[in-house]
Enzyme design. Structure first.
Site, PDB file in Angstrom:
ATOM      1  CD  GLU A  42      -2.890  -1.057   0.003  1.00 41.05           C
ATOM      2  OE1 GLU A  42      -3.185   0.046  -0.463  1.00 41.05           O
ATOM      3  OE2 GLU A  42      -3.277  -2.129  -0.492  1.00 41.05           O
ATOM      4  CG  ASP A  55       2.466  -7.061  -5.895  1.00 41.95           C
ATOM      5  OD1 ASP A  55       1.905  -6.564  -4.894  1.00 41.95           O
ATOM      6  OD2 ASP A  55       1.928  -7.909  -6.628  1.00 41.95           O
TER       7      ASP A  55
HETATM    8 ZN   LIG Z   1      -2.614  -2.575  -4.701  1.00 43.17          ZN
END
Ligand SMILES: [Zn+2]
Length: 428
Positions: free
Chosen positions: A280, A361
């Site tokens: 996030e 990611d």
């Molecule tokens: Zn995401």
């Protein structure tokens, strides 16, 4: 173009949208059935046969349900458009002796109400039959009704002033009304993005500060290391309604609140939670949120400009049964037309969104220094949510805002390899 031509054009796009949607859904469901017999090779050893079988049943159930509810919605749209009901409602509200702005509000509210009422049994069935059967639902009927009433009240409190302002801009600010309306709406959205987490979200959920302890300390250390300024970490009682878990940030500007779903805290390891948070933070650090906001603002300017061109175009209104142009009628037409005339643009948005998920990611792997936490978090989320492990590639290309689980896991492997070769290059 005359009214007849506009109606034909609308119907062409309407059936293209509907037909494409059904074709993709059928393709996806048959692909899932073809892969139902055994756990897909990419998940051998990490997803057991029982979970895979349940995820196949869940995907098929939701897919069939979506096609039935979609067919009913489409039938209602066609009936409303072709029956001339919109013109009848408009005439009816115009005959009520109140200010024309309030006649317009009644028209927009009535058309919204028709679709909400049609969708109501489907929403009930989805929550209390399908979600309950697969063990996801945690809400009670009372809470569900209360949520619905609160949502309606908020729509009324926010929607009525917005509509009044819009009608006023059209009447009072001349040919450039769309610029004024755009500016006011953008300012309103900015104010709401600050107020919503502080005023609206607490009306539905309880937010409690994450208690002192190792998890809190480690989250603060991670935020510090990634230079992410936070104004507190909160846990939200999302488990009152559903088992789905997540984490997010709220607030504008530099200092943000971190919000963790209680389901995330209770069912994930600390390593997994930290990786999800790092993901996030990656969205924030790679400016995804600001870029998204900029695109939304630009699109809304274009949207208002198009509305300003359409507003005086009488044949458009006649095509849908209205006798004359009007701001409220234009808003109603927007509800009917926005889907069919834009559905083919969806891959542009999902493609961009998926690219950002890969970026976030990768950021998380770099930030945490390993892909292990994110890998096990994604697998756990996939298992817990009974995610479709084998969507048809065309279906996921068109609809998915996130890469498929298999795609994300493969990208994590690559990110981890890069991390290793970086470490190898560093002087000891
Ligand atoms: Zn995401």
């Amino acid at each position: 173009m005359d009214a007849q031509g506009i109606l034909v054009l609308y119907l062409v796009f309407f059936f293209l949208d509907l037909g494409w949607d059904y074709a993709l859904s059928l393709l996806n469901l048959s692909h899932v059935r073809r892969n139902a017999a055994a756990v897909p090779p990419a998940f051998a050893g990490v997803v057991d046969a029982e979970t895979h079988a349940r995820s196949v049943r869940y995907t098929l159930t939701r897919g069939r349900f979506g096609m039935v509810s979609g067919a009913v919605s489409a039938a209602v749209v066609l009936a409303v458009v072709l029956s001339g009901l919109l013109g009848v409602l408009d005439g009816l509200f115009r005959s009520i002796p109140i200010h024309p702005y309030f006649q317009g509000i009644l028209l927009v509210a009535a058309v919204s109400a028709i679709f909400s009422v049609v969708q109501l049994p489907f929403a009930l069935y989805s929550t209390f039959v399908i979600e309950a059967r697969f063990g996801f639902n945690r809400t009670t009927f009372g809470l569900w009704v209360l949520d619905l009433l609160k949502g309606l009240a908020i729509s009324a409190v926010l929607g009525v002033p917005i509509l009044l302002a819009l009608y006023w801009f059209v009447d009072a600010t001349g040919a450039w009304w769309w610029v004024w309306a755009f500016a006011a709406m953008t300012a309103f959205q900015l104010v709401m993005s600050v107020l919503a987490p502080l005023v609206i979200a607490p009306m539905f959920n309880k937010f409690t500060p994450l208690p002192e302890g190792a998890l809190r300390d480690h989250i603060l250390q991670l935020a510090e290391r990634l230079r992410f300024r936070t104004r507190g970490i909160f846990v939200v009682d999302s488990s009152r309604r559903s088992r789905h878990s997540n984490a997010y940030f709220t607030g504008l500007g530099r200092a943000k609140r971190i919000v963790l779903f209680d389901t995330l805290v209770s069912s994930h390891t600390e390593e997994e939670i930290l990786s999800v948070l790092a993901h996030e933070i990656g969205h924030e650090k790679r400016a995804h949120i600001r870029k998204g906001l900029a695109i939304t603002v630009a699109l809304s300017l274009v949207g208002f400009f198009i509305l300003s061109l359409l507003l005086p175009w009488t044949p458009l209104y006649q095509a849908f049964g209205f006798s004359r142009p009007g701001t409220a009628a234009l808003l109603v037409l927007l509800m009917f037309c926005s889907g069919p005339f834009t559905f083919f643009l969806q891959p542009l948005f999902t493609l961009r969104s998926r690219r950002q998920e890969y970026e976030a990611d990768r950021f998380a792997v770099q930030g945490v220094g390993s892909a292990a936490g994110l890998r096990s978090a994604l697998l756990r989320l996939g298992r817990d949510n009974l995610s479709n492990l084998t969507p048809h590639p065309l279906y996921s290309f068109f609809h998915y805002s996130h890469p498929t689980l298999a795609e994300r896991l493969a990208a994590l492997d690559r990110a981890e390899e890069d991390l290793r070769s970086q470490k190898a290059l560093q002087p000891a």
